[in-house]
Design an enzyme around this catalytic site. Structure first.
Site, short mmCIF file in Angstrom:
data_model
loop_
_atom_site.label_atom_id
_atom_site.label_comp_id
_atom_site.label_asym_id
_atom_site.label_seq_id
_atom_site.Cartn_x
_atom_site.Cartn_y
_atom_site.Cartn_z
N LYS A 116 2.27 16.41 25.78
CA LYS A 116 1.64 17.72 25.77
C LYS A 116 2.54 18.76 26.44
O LYS A 116 2.74 19.87 25.93
CB LYS A 116 0.29 17.65 26.51
CG LYS A 116 -0.78 18.50 25.87
CD LYS A 116 -2.12 18.29 26.53
CE LYS A 116 -2.37 19.37 27.54
NZ LYS A 116 -3.43 19.08 28.49
N LYS A 200 -14.83 10.64 15.98
CA LYS A 200 -15.22 9.81 17.12
C LYS A 200 -15.91 10.67 18.19
O LYS A 200 -15.44 11.77 18.49
CB LYS A 200 -13.92 9.20 17.66
CG LYS A 200 -13.95 8.61 19.03
CD LYS A 200 -12.51 8.21 19.40
CE LYS A 200 -12.25 8.32 20.86
NZ LYS A 200 -12.44 7.38 21.79
N LYS A 203 -15.79 13.78 24.52
CA LYS A 203 -15.90 15.08 25.19
C LYS A 203 -14.81 16.03 24.72
O LYS A 203 -15.02 17.22 24.61
CB LYS A 203 -15.79 14.90 26.70
CG LYS A 203 -17.13 14.63 27.32
CD LYS A 203 -17.14 14.89 28.82
CE LYS A 203 -18.44 14.36 29.40
NZ LYS A 203 -18.28 13.61 30.62
#
Ligand code: TRP
Length: 330
Positions: A116, A200, A203
């Protein structure tokens, strides 16, 4: 009853959703009916992201109330706060010294952050504290401290349990056979519970159904499940429908067979199917919800349960530490 020891840590990061429950904790609760079970709230593991003590404390109560309300069998299980066991900090320090740094570099969770950061052009270790980097060592200490055999976890945690095995092997090779080698056990439903948008349930996708949402919120969420645009009288494949895939976990066998038939024969619209799903989930969760609310308004009882668990866990843990100290320091 087999003498195998089941162990899992429950990270306190806010109200679990039904994907967490069906994917991991339901399996743990089932195992606790037949095995000695060590369950703890992994509050030290929450520290690398949550820096507000009030929040961690609140989440810890919520997780303890959740696992008790869902039926962890306390005749076979102990439940405690990870941070209440002094031996965990000790074993963590000992294991640091047999854990190759390269093993930590290979952790999926750490690598995901590196990627990331690379994508956004940030420093590779931006946002990585040592708690996060050494997370798998602390988790190995949890697993090895209580001599566990089987560690039920979600598929995202499998690598961490394998690391615990690797670390135990390094230790055993250096200091002689000391630790039992734990096995991860992944429930067949882990990672397969669809969320409101069909991906899926997670959160990070903002598509979850919180397990103890009040009825009105539960209903609203279920009504938001994304479907295709088939009409009520068109045949539909239940196995491709989020509604049916969730229903299967909460309804009785007869109800499941009935919904399958209604879908296949084109005898039900999505709106009605959602109402059936709401009723099934609401019925399934009505008793646990009451128990959850009871515990959340009697946190003194939770404190007592957690303290009793900590007392038992401390005895087991101190024995392990004595052995390790002797092996490593003479
Ligand atoms: N890392 C686990 C999670 O994020 C929680 C955890 C901490 C755990 N210690 C553990 C799980 C030991 C199994 C065994 O969900």
């Amino acid at each position: 009853m087999s003498d195998k020891i089941i162990l899992t840590g429950i990270k306190p990061t806010g109200m679990p959703h039904i994907g967490n429950y069906l994917g991991v904790y339901k399996h743990l609760i089932e195992l606790s009916q037949d095995y000695k079970t060590v369950a703890f709230i992994a509050d030290l593991h929450a520290l690398n992201t949550i820096h507000d003590p009030k929040v961690i404390k609140q989440y810890t109560y919520e997780m303890a109330a959740f696992i008790l309300a869902m039926g962890l069998n306390m005749d076979n299980a102990i439940l405690f706060r990870q941070s209440d066991i002094d031996a965990i900090y000790k074993l963590n320090t000992f294991l640091m010294n047999v854990t190759p740094k390269g093993l930590m570099n290979r952790a999926h969770s750490y690598k995901a952050i590196l990627e990331k950061n690379a994508a956004s052009g940030d420093d590779p270790d931006n946002g990585v504290n040592m708690g996060l980097y050494t997370y798998p060592i602390l988790m190995s200490a949890d697993i090895l401290l209580y001599n566990s055999d089987i560690v039920p976890v979600g598929s995202d945690q499998k690598q961490h349990v394998e690391f615990a095995r690797d670390i135990a092997e390094y230790f055993n090779r250096t200091y002689g056979n000391t630790f039992r080698l734990p096995e991860p056990q992944i429930s067949k439903d882990s990672g397969l519970i669809p969320g409101l948008d069909g991906r899926k349930m997670s959160k990070s996708y903002d598509n979850t159904i919180p397990i103890f949402a009040p009825e009105s919120e539960l209903k609203k969420k279920i009504m938001r499940i994304i479907t295709d645009s088939k009409l009520p009288d068109e045949p539909k494949n239940p196995d491709e429908s989020t509604i049916f895939l969730l229903y299967k976990h909460f309804a009785t066998d007869a109800q499941i067979a009935n919904m399958r038939e209604l879908f296949e024969k084109g005898k039900i619209g999505y709106g009605d199917a959602k109402k059936m799903l709401f009723d099934a989930i609401n019925t399934y969760l009505s008793e646990p919800r009451k128990k959850y609310e009871y515990f959340m308004s009697h946190t003194d009882e939770l404190d007592k349960i957690l303290a009793d668990g900590a007392a038992t866990a401390t005895k087991i843990a101190n024995k392990t530490i004595e052995r390790i100290k002797k092996s490593m320091l003479g």
